[in-house]
Scaffold this motif. Structure first.
Motif, short mmCIF file in Angstrom:
data_model
loop_
_atom_site.label_atom_id
_atom_site.label_comp_id
_atom_site.label_asym_id
_atom_site.label_seq_id
_atom_site.Cartn_x
_atom_site.Cartn_y
_atom_site.Cartn_z
N ASN A 1 -27.58 -45.54 -6.92
CA ASN A 1 -27.35 -45.14 -5.53
C ASN A 1 -27.41 -46.37 -4.65
OD1 ASN A 1 -27.46 -42.27 -6.15
ND2 ASN A 1 -29.63 -42.61 -6.47
N VAL A 2 -26.61 -46.40 -3.59
CA VAL A 2 -26.67 -47.49 -2.62
C VAL A 2 -27.08 -46.89 -1.28
CG1 VAL A 2 -25.40 -49.32 -1.46
CG2 VAL A 2 -24.85 -48.75 -3.84
N VAL A 3 -28.24 -47.35 -0.78
CA VAL A 3 -28.76 -46.88 0.50
C VAL A 3 -29.02 -48.11 1.37
CG1 VAL A 3 -30.62 -45.64 1.65
CG2 VAL A 3 -29.83 -44.89 -0.60
N ASN A 4 -28.34 -48.16 2.51
CA ASN A 4 -28.46 -49.31 3.43
C ASN A 4 -28.22 -50.64 2.72
OD1 ASN A 4 -29.07 -47.60 5.59
ND2 ASN A 4 -31.25 -47.63 5.10
N GLY A 5 -27.27 -50.64 1.81
CA GLY A 5 -26.92 -51.87 1.11
C GLY A 5 -27.82 -52.23 -0.05
N SER B 1 -31.69 -44.05 -10.33
CA SER B 1 -32.40 -42.80 -10.57
C SER B 1 -32.28 -42.46 -12.04
CB SER B 1 -31.81 -41.66 -9.73
OG SER B 1 -31.95 -41.94 -8.36
N ILE B 2 -33.40 -42.17 -12.65
CA ILE B 2 -33.45 -41.84 -14.07
C ILE B 2 -33.50 -40.32 -14.19
CG2 ILE B 2 -34.82 -42.05 -16.18
CD1 ILE B 2 -35.99 -44.62 -14.89
N PHE B 3 -32.62 -39.75 -15.02
CA PHE B 3 -32.59 -38.31 -15.23
C PHE B 3 -33.04 -37.98 -16.65
CE2 PHE B 3 -29.68 -39.05 -11.78
CZ PHE B 3 -29.96 -38.01 -10.91
N ARG B 4 -33.95 -37.05 -16.76
CA ARG B 4 -34.44 -36.51 -18.02
C ARG B 4 -34.80 -37.57 -19.06
NH1 ARG B 4 -30.27 -33.23 -16.53
NH2 ARG B 4 -28.83 -34.02 -18.04
N PRO B 5 -35.94 -38.23 -18.93
CA PRO B 5 -36.39 -39.11 -20.01
C PRO B 5 -36.45 -38.31 -21.31
CG PRO B 5 -37.74 -39.42 -18.07
CD PRO B 5 -36.87 -38.22 -17.80
N ILE B 6 -36.02 -38.90 -22.41
CA ILE B 6 -35.94 -38.16 -23.67
C ILE B 6 -36.66 -38.91 -24.80
CG2 ILE B 6 -33.89 -36.74 -23.25
CD1 ILE B 6 -32.17 -38.90 -24.46
N PRO B 7 -37.67 -38.28 -25.40
CA PRO B 7 -38.34 -38.89 -26.55
C PRO B 7 -37.71 -38.47 -27.88
CG PRO B 7 -39.61 -37.03 -25.77
CD PRO B 7 -38.43 -37.17 -24.85
#
Length: 133
Positions: free
Chosen positions: A15-19, A24-30
């Motif tokens: 994501n780019v917020v204010n430059g 963002s990490i989604f669903r860490p998987i072991p």
């Protein structure tokens, strides 16, 4: 002191917020349980490295190996003092690395391994267990 971490997850979104880029990490998987073995599977690898003293050049490397020990890929990230880097006190700002690993052929149950190196010195290792349904 140089430190780092590495983990497997289902997806990484930048994501780019204010430059400023953030990940963002989604669903860490072991553990993964593919629909079939052999079969293809997609996942992501996230790594971060901090504590790199400013002024020196470094090479961050991630090597991902399949259940049979063969390399899925090697990913190099050079850290250079080229005037475009961000510095916090006397250290480079922590580096975040996100890698999409798509359609990996998994032939057997076992362990997929990701190893994080800085200048050819192993910093951290992560394992992703592969099981049959």
């Amino acid at each position: 002191m140089i430190s780092g971490d590495i983990l497997f997850c289902s997806m990484i979104q930048t994501n780019v917020v204010n430059g400023t880029k953030t990940q963002s990490i989604f669903r860490p998987i072991p553990v993964i349980i593919p629909a079939s073995i052999p079969g293809n599977y997609t996942f992501a690898v996230y790594a971060s490295v901090s504590g790199l003293p400013f002024g020196k050049e470094y090479n961050i490397k991630i090597i991902v190996s399949n259940t049979d020990g063969r390399s899925i890929g090697e990913f190099d990230v050079p850290v250079r003092n080229d005037g475009n880097v961000k510095v916090e006190e006397d250290y480079y700002q922590p580096y975040e690395i996100g890698i999409d690993v798509r359609n990996v052929l998994i032939n057997e149950e076992g362990i997929i391994t990701a190893v994080l190196y800085v200048d050819d010195t192993e910093l951290k290792r992560a394992e992703l267990k592969v099981c049959k349904k």
